[in-house]
Enzyme design. Structure first.
Site, PDB file in Angstrom:
ATOM      1  N   GLU A 169       0.727  -1.332  -0.057  1.00 27.41           N
ATOM      2  CA  GLU A 169      -0.041   0.047  -0.036  1.00 27.41           C
ATOM      3  C   GLU A 169       0.741   1.258  -0.012  1.00 27.41           C
ATOM      4  OE1 GLU A 169      -3.138  -0.375   3.227  1.00 27.41           O
ATOM      5  OE2 GLU A 169      -3.984  -2.040   2.252  1.00 27.41           O
ATOM      6  N   GLU A 281      -4.953  -8.641   0.132  1.00 26.99           N
ATOM      7  CA  GLU A 281      -5.758  -8.418   1.463  1.00 26.99           C
ATOM      8  C   GLU A 281      -7.057  -8.435   1.124  1.00 26.99           C
ATOM      9  OE1 GLU A 281      -4.119  -5.605   3.879  1.00 26.99           O
ATOM     10  OE2 GLU A 281      -2.226  -6.123   3.581  1.00 26.99           O
TER      11      GLU A 281
HETATM   12  O1  AHR Z   1      -4.873  -5.792   7.326  1.00 26.75           O
HETATM   13  C1  AHR Z   1      -4.962  -4.734   7.934  1.00 26.75           C
HETATM   14  C2  AHR Z   1      -3.988  -3.408   7.226  1.00 26.75           C
HETATM   15  O2  AHR Z   1      -4.871  -3.171   6.215  1.00 26.75           O
HETATM   16  C3  AHR Z   1      -2.894  -3.970   6.661  1.00 26.75           C
HETATM   17  O3  AHR Z   1      -1.752  -3.731   7.450  1.00 26.75           O
HETATM   18  C4  AHR Z   1      -2.850  -2.798   5.401  1.00 26.75           C
HETATM   19  O4  AHR Z   1      -2.122  -3.325   4.545  1.00 26.75           O
HETATM   20  C5  AHR Z   1      -4.223  -2.763   5.375  1.00 26.75           C
HETATM   21  O5  AHR Z   1      -4.455  -1.276   5.129  1.00 26.75           O
END
Ligand code: AHR
Length: 481
Positions: A169, A281
């Site tokens: 990110e 994610e």
């Molecule tokens: O999964 C929690 C957080 O969400 C992670 O650290 C990040 O990559 C995302 O914003």
């Protein structure tokens, strides 16, 4: 009516879409998976009961160490004798990091779970040299410093970590080492070169956003150097019908990402491009999202039945998009926005655990096109474009004999009885599992661990129609003749 034609194949599902993610955050690792000294842990500190629960999810690939944490993590802090490892301030989550769980412990975990490690390198405060050195530590076979360091730490045989992320990110202001697309593209390119020169076999994942303004320059710069572009997808709402309709967010994200990939590689269909999408994610996450760096909540979301239905539909989308999605990692596996809650007194399998486990174990290799005809949920209820009450996904085995039909009935109060039509074959119902609970907000806890659970139906007879109970997820296994 649900119509299934076993010949209408979308494509082969990469098992890596059933992947998981763990991060140094809250009680995901320390106090979750890894709990040295706990009576529930083995001699090396892995929680035995937690690993058993993880086995039920059978992740084929596990992403680590973050997440946001990855952008400030220096891997050399986490190798060597544990008592000599430095304690560091973790600026991603304003926490203290003991470094007692590092690369060797992560590989130990992957071996216990029989899954592929996927390491996200530090593109924030990390250097390109440090990323290449990490590859050498893990995969090096030469008589050189980092490969020898691994050997000195008791690991003669290389770990052969094949999946590496080029940061996390990086586009976000919340990220340590936040960069513009152009700056990231430049850095990621050099990182990728050095990492590949260290081990040409590795597969690299570029940090993507799902927006053309970011993804295009990144893909242009990394052309020929990466196999995947990552995107993240978190959805959720406290409004029931909005929550169970949120798979549209993932569909739109994938539409946008596929369009950019097709454009950059000059192909009409993103599936023809040399880059696949890694949704590394994804999950329902809204209760503990936002606020004062949201660290205080430790992100321990308590999931209810509505979230389980949403997760099932999200995983359906990932299966359906098998032509372009090559990796997906549920965020996260234990305690932090997780299907498994581990406390000192035991483990609770949250509602979302059940669709994940059922789809992992019963889905077959090939995704099929399925036609569903039923009533739409009013857009006044979903707050998005119209979605049907029923969401169905079918997969069939390579030999064409076994078929799995997965159906979510989003109706809050009514069972839906529909004909199941199989084209060109006879289908014999073999087994049925159902995820359900007393109401859409039912959630499991230590006191009531089985409010929302998966039950195998007994005494089945199938006359060509099936009644999907209100607010349920059903998995049906058929033998085809
Ligand atoms: O999964 C929690 C957080 O969400 C992670 O650290 C990040 O990559 C995302 O914003």
């Amino acid at each position: 009516m649900i119509t299934i034609d076993p010949e209408r194949v979308v494509g082969r599902i990469d098992p890596k879409v059933y992947g998981m993610f763990i991060e140094h955050l809250g009680r995901c690792i320390y106090g979750g998976i890894f709990d040295e000294g706990s009576p529930r842990a083995d001699a090396e500190g892995y929680r035995i009961d937690v690993l058993k629960a993880c086995e039920g999810l059978a992740p084929p690939i596990l992403r680590w160490p973050g997440g946001n944490f990855a952008s400030g993590y220096h891997w050399q802090d986490g190798v060597g004798p544990p008592h000599e490892r430095p304690r560091r301030l973790d600026l991603a989550w304003f926490a203290e990091e003991s470094n007692r769980f590092g690369t060797d412990e992560f590989i130990g975990l992957c071996r216990r779970l029989n899954c592929e490690p996927y390491i996200c390198a530090n593109a924030g405060t990390g250097t390109i040299e440090e990323a290449a050195a990490w590859v050498e530590y893990c995969n090096g076979w030469t008589n050189t410093f980092y490969a020898n360091l691994r050997r000195r730490n008791g690991n003669r045989v290389p770990y052969n970590v094949m999946y590496w992320g080029l940061g996390n990110e990086v586009y976000g202001h919340w990220q340590i080492g936040h960069q513009s697309a152009e700056d990231y593209a430049k850095k990621a390119r050099e990182m990728a070169k050095l990492m590949r020169w260290t081990d040409p076999r590795i597969k690299l994942v570029a940090c993507g956003l799902g927006e053309r303004s970011w993804d295009e320059p990144v893909l242009e710069a990394l052309r020929g150097l990466v196999e995947y572009l990552s995107v993240h997808c978190y959805v959720g709402s406290s409004n029931y019908y909005e929550n169970v309709s949120k798979a549209t967010v993932l569909e739109d994200l994938l539409d946008r990402t596929e369009a950019t990939i097709a454009e950059v590689f000059g192909v009409g269909d993103a599936a023809q491009a040399p880059v696949k999408i890694a949704v590394d994610e994804w999950n329902v996450w809204y209760r503990t999202h936002g606020g004062e760096r949201f660290a205080a909540s430790k992100l321990e979301e308590v999931y209810d039945l509505s979230d389980a239905l949403c997760v099932a539909t999200l995983l359906h989308v990932l299966q359906r998009r098998c032509r372009t999605v090559g990796i997906a990692n549920l965020a996260q596996m234990v305690n932090v926005i997780a299907p498994i809650l581990a406390g000192e007194s035991g483990v609770v399998l949250q509602s979302i655990y059940h669709p994940l486990s059922l789809l992992r174990h019963h889905s077959k290799e090939f995704a099929l096109c399925v036609d569903v005809r039923c009533e739409e949920i009013s857009t006044a209820l979903t707050g998005s474009r119209p979605v049907l009450y029923l969401d169905a996904m079918a997969t069939r085995s390579e030999d064409g004999r076994a078929l799995c039909l997965s159906v979510v009935n989003r109706h809050e109060s009514e069972p839906l009885r529909v004909p199941l039509e199989f084209v060109g074959c006879q289908a014999e119902l073999n087994a049925v599992w159902e995820v359900n609970g007393p109401d859409v907000h039912a959630a499991n806890s230590l006191a009531e661990p089985q409010l929302v659970t998966a039950r195998k139906a007994e005494g089945l007879s199938f006359d060509g129609t099936y009644t999907f109970p209100a607010h349920s997820h059903t998995i049906m296994e058929f033998v085809l003749h």
